[in-house]
Motif scaffolding. Structure first.
Motif, PDB file in Angstrom:
ATOM      1  N   ASN A  89      37.051  43.769  29.742  1.00 37.60           N
ATOM      2  CA  ASN A  89      36.007  43.759  30.768  1.00 37.60           C
ATOM      3  C   ASN A  89      36.325  44.715  31.913  1.00 37.60           C
ATOM      4  N   ASP A  90      35.279  45.153  32.607  1.00 37.83           N
ATOM      5  CA  ASP A  90      35.423  46.082  33.717  1.00 37.83           C
ATOM      6  C   ASP A  90      35.952  45.358  34.957  1.00 37.83           C
ATOM      7  N   ARG A  91      37.032  45.881  35.526  1.00 35.17           N
ATOM      8  CA  ARG A  91      37.687  45.209  36.644  1.00 35.17           C
ATOM      9  C   ARG A  91      36.756  45.006  37.835  1.00 35.17           C
ATOM     10  N   ALA A  92      36.000  46.040  38.193  1.00 35.67           N
ATOM     11  CA  ALA A  92      35.121  45.945  39.360  1.00 35.67           C
ATOM     12  C   ALA A  92      34.065  44.870  39.162  1.00 35.67           C
ATOM     13  N   GLN A  93      33.504  44.789  37.973  1.00 35.67           N
ATOM     14  CA  GLN A  93      32.492  43.766  37.711  1.00 35.67           C
ATOM     15  C   GLN A  93      33.092  42.364  37.722  1.00 35.67           C
ATOM     16  N   ILE A  94      34.281  42.239  37.161  1.00 36.37           N
ATOM     17  CA  ILE A  94      34.949  40.934  37.158  1.00 36.37           C
ATOM     18  C   ILE A  94      35.248  40.482  38.587  1.00 36.37           C
ATOM     19  N   GLU A  95      35.742  41.394  39.403  1.00 40.43           N
ATOM     20  CA  GLU A  95      36.048  41.042  40.788  1.00 40.43           C
ATOM     21  C   GLU A  95      34.782  40.645  41.546  1.00 40.43           C
ATOM     22  N   GLU A  96      33.658  41.264  41.220  1.00 41.47           N
ATOM     23  CA  GLU A  96      32.384  40.897  41.826  1.00 41.47           C
ATOM     24  C   GLU A  96      31.991  39.473  41.426  1.00 41.47           C
ATOM     25  N   LEU A  97      32.143  39.146  40.165  1.00 39.76           N
ATOM     26  CA  LEU A  97      31.810  37.809  39.685  1.00 39.76           C
ATOM     27  C   LEU A  97      32.733  36.745  40.270  1.00 39.76           C
ATOM     28  N   MET A  98      34.004  37.124  40.481  1.00 41.66           N
ATOM     29  CA  MET A  98      34.972  36.171  41.027  1.00 41.66           C
ATOM     30  C   MET A  98      34.595  35.696  42.428  1.00 41.66           C
ATOM     31  N   LYS A  99      33.819  36.486  43.144  1.00 39.29           N
ATOM     32  CA  LYS A  99      33.384  36.102  44.489  1.00 39.29           C
ATOM     33  C   LYS A  99      32.388  34.953  44.452  1.00 39.29           C
ATOM     34  N   GLU A 100      31.730  34.778  43.299  1.00 37.87           N
ATOM     35  CA  GLU A 100      30.648  33.801  43.211  1.00 37.87           C
ATOM     36  C   GLU A 100      30.890  32.669  42.214  1.00 37.87           C
ATOM     37  N   PHE A 101      31.733  32.923  41.187  1.00 41.65           N
ATOM     38  CA  PHE A 101      31.894  31.935  40.120  1.00 41.65           C
ATOM     39  C   PHE A 101      33.364  31.780  39.726  1.00 41.65           C
ATOM     40  N   PRO A 102      33.728  30.630  39.126  1.00 47.08           N
ATOM     41  CA  PRO A 102      35.072  30.500  38.555  1.00 47.08           C
ATOM     42  C   PRO A 102      35.177  31.401  37.315  1.00 47.08           C
ATOM     43  N   VAL A 103      36.129  32.324  37.316  1.00 42.13           N
ATOM     44  CA  VAL A 103      36.299  33.264  36.203  1.00 42.13           C
ATOM     45  C   VAL A 103      37.723  33.122  35.664  1.00 42.13           C
ATOM     46  N   TRP A 104      37.845  32.665  34.424  1.00 35.76           N
ATOM     47  CA  TRP A 104      39.148  32.521  33.757  1.00 35.76           C
ATOM     48  C   TRP A 104      39.376  33.746  32.895  1.00 35.76           C
ATOM     49  N   MET A 105      40.520  34.429  33.105  1.00 33.37           N
ATOM     50  CA  MET A 105      40.806  35.687  32.416  1.00 33.37           C
ATOM     51  C   MET A 105      42.006  35.558  31.472  1.00 33.37           C
ATOM     52  N   SER A 106      41.842  36.091  30.255  1.00 33.77           N
ATOM     53  CA  SER A 106      42.973  36.190  29.334  1.00 33.77           C
ATOM     54  C   SER A 106      43.612  37.562  29.480  1.00 33.77           C
ATOM     55  N   ASP A 107      44.869  37.658  29.065  1.00 34.10           N
ATOM     56  CA  ASP A 107      45.618  38.921  29.097  1.00 34.10           C
ATOM     57  C   ASP A 107      46.532  38.902  27.884  1.00 34.10           C
ATOM     58  N   ILE A 108      46.163  39.646  26.838  1.00 38.79           N
ATOM     59  CA  ILE A 108      46.793  39.486  25.529  1.00 38.79           C
ATOM     60  C   ILE A 108      47.254  40.818  24.961  1.00 38.79           C
ATOM     61  N   GLN A 109      48.545  40.898  24.635  1.00 43.06           N
ATOM     62  CA  GLN A 109      49.096  42.084  23.964  1.00 43.06           C
ATOM     63  C   GLN A 109      49.843  41.729  22.687  1.00 43.06           C
ATOM     64  N   VAL A 110      50.247  40.463  22.553  1.00 45.46           N
ATOM     65  CA  VAL A 110      51.001  40.045  21.368  1.00 45.46           C
ATOM     66  C   VAL A 110      50.457  38.709  20.867  1.00 45.46           C
ATOM     67  N   LEU A 111      50.755  38.396  19.615  1.00 45.71           N
ATOM     68  CA  LEU A 111      50.235  37.195  18.976  1.00 45.71           C
ATOM     69  C   LEU A 111      50.538  35.903  19.738  1.00 45.71           C
ATOM     70  N   PRO A 112      51.772  35.673  20.222  1.00 47.14           N
ATOM     71  CA  PRO A 112      52.019  34.432  20.958  1.00 47.14           C
ATOM     72  C   PRO A 112      51.095  34.244  22.167  1.00 47.14           C
ATOM     73  N   GLU A 113      50.715  35.338  22.821  1.00 42.61           N
ATOM     74  CA  GLU A 113      49.785  35.239  23.948  1.00 42.61           C
ATOM     75  C   GLU A 113      48.384  34.849  23.464  1.00 42.61           C
ATOM     76  N   ALA A 114      48.007  35.311  22.276  1.00 44.66           N
ATOM     77  CA  ALA A 114      46.717  34.926  21.701  1.00 44.66           C
ATOM     78  C   ALA A 114      46.709  33.435  21.358  1.00 44.66           C
ATOM     79  N   ILE A 115      47.802  32.969  20.770  1.00 44.12           N
ATOM     80  CA  ILE A 115      47.906  31.548  20.423  1.00 44.12           C
ATOM     81  C   ILE A 115      47.885  30.693  21.682  1.00 44.12           C
ATOM     82  N   ASP A 116      48.557  31.157  22.726  1.00 42.78           N
ATOM     83  CA  ASP A 116      48.543  30.453  24.007  1.00 42.78           C
ATOM     84  C   ASP A 116      47.136  30.429  24.600  1.00 42.78           C
ATOM     85  N   MET A 117      46.406  31.546  24.485  1.00 50.48           N
ATOM     86  CA  MET A 117      45.030  31.609  24.980  1.00 50.48           C
ATOM     87  C   MET A 117      44.161  30.567  24.276  1.00 50.48           C
TER      88      MET A 117
END
Length: 258
Positions: A89-117
């Motif tokens: 997702n686009d950082r600027a748009q996400i930051e705009e949405l964060m001002k108004e709504f609860p936004v939960w973000m994933s950050d995934i580079q390896v399989l264990p992070e995907a499983i955790d997500m």
């Protein structure tokens, strides 16, 4: 309904009324996971790229693309939880949405992070038990994937004009490695490459991903003319880059590619 606080994969705290009743998903692989968790009535908006499950994609409200969200439409839908991803997702748009709504973000580079997500999304949507079953199954399927003594040196294409490949520090790189394919690219992220550079790499295998660029048979011939000794094939990009419940299908697919 009680208010609860969660920490997303970027270390941010978000609070919302629990369990959420109006969810917008901004990432295809996570959208499929949410539907697989049984959140059909709670999902009120998805992107135009959230194509799985097919029948639910057709009847869901679309809120733009992953990097070009329709913020006006999102505001009209009044979500009580938005679920996105740092890379997709686009950082600027996400930051705009964060001002108004609860936004939960994933950050995934390896399989264990995907499983955790998968587990975390199950917890924040009130579907922890179902999510745990999916997460455990994904983990077990990858553990059963046989090791290869000598991994195949592989170049994984994601784009054309210019040629762009998946490099290190990407989820695709991790899945390649687990599948028995050694990434021929040493650079991080998604470097551009020339035909001469590709020829000098001399990879054993070249994968042309079905997404985000829609590689076709004519591109196989084009790449084959550059690397005549390489095995060039079109692969299902979802099996390498979708980090939700579609991971249940990836180990068998990787095994078939060998």
């Amino acid at each position: 309904m009680q208010k609860r606080t969660f920490t997303d994969q970027m270390g941010r705290l978000i609070s919302f009324s629990y369990p959420p009743q109006r969810i917008i998903s901004l990432v295809p692989s996570q959208t499929e996971l949410l539907f697989d968790l049984g959140l059909d009535t709670e999902i009120i908006g998805i992107t135009k790229f959230c194509i799985h499950p097919r029948e639910k994609f057709k009847r869901s409200t679309k809120i733009g693309g992953t990097k070009m969200l329709d913020l006006r439409k999102i505001r009209e839908l009044m979500p009580d939880l938005i679920i996105g991803n740092k890379e997709e997702n686009d950082r600027a748009q996400i930051e705009e949405l964060m001002k108004e709504f609860p936004v939960w973000m994933s950050d995934i580079q390896v399989l264990p992070e995907a499983i955790d997500m998968i587990r975390q999304i199950g917890e924040l949507t009130g579907r922890l038990e179902k999510a745990a079953v999916i997460a455990d199954d994904v983990n077990e399927q990858f553990l059963k994937l046989e090791k290869i003594h000598k991994p195949y040196r592989t170049a994984y294409f994601i784009w054309k004009d210019p040629y762009m490949l998946a490099g290190k520090q990407t989820f695709i790189d991790d899945i390649l490695s687990r599948g028995g394919f050694e990434n021929a690219i040493s650079e991080d992220r998604y470097p551009e490459i020339s035909a001469d550079q590709l020829k000098n790499l001399n990879p054993e295998c070249i994968f042309l991903s079905s997404e985000p660029y829609p590689f076709k048979d004519e591109h196989v011939k084009e790449i084959k003319s550059i690397c005549q000794d390489a095995r060039v094939s079109i692969v299902d990009g979802e099996m390498f880059s979708w980090y939700g419940s579609r991971l249940l299908l990836s180990p068998a697919y990787l095994r078939s590619l060998r």
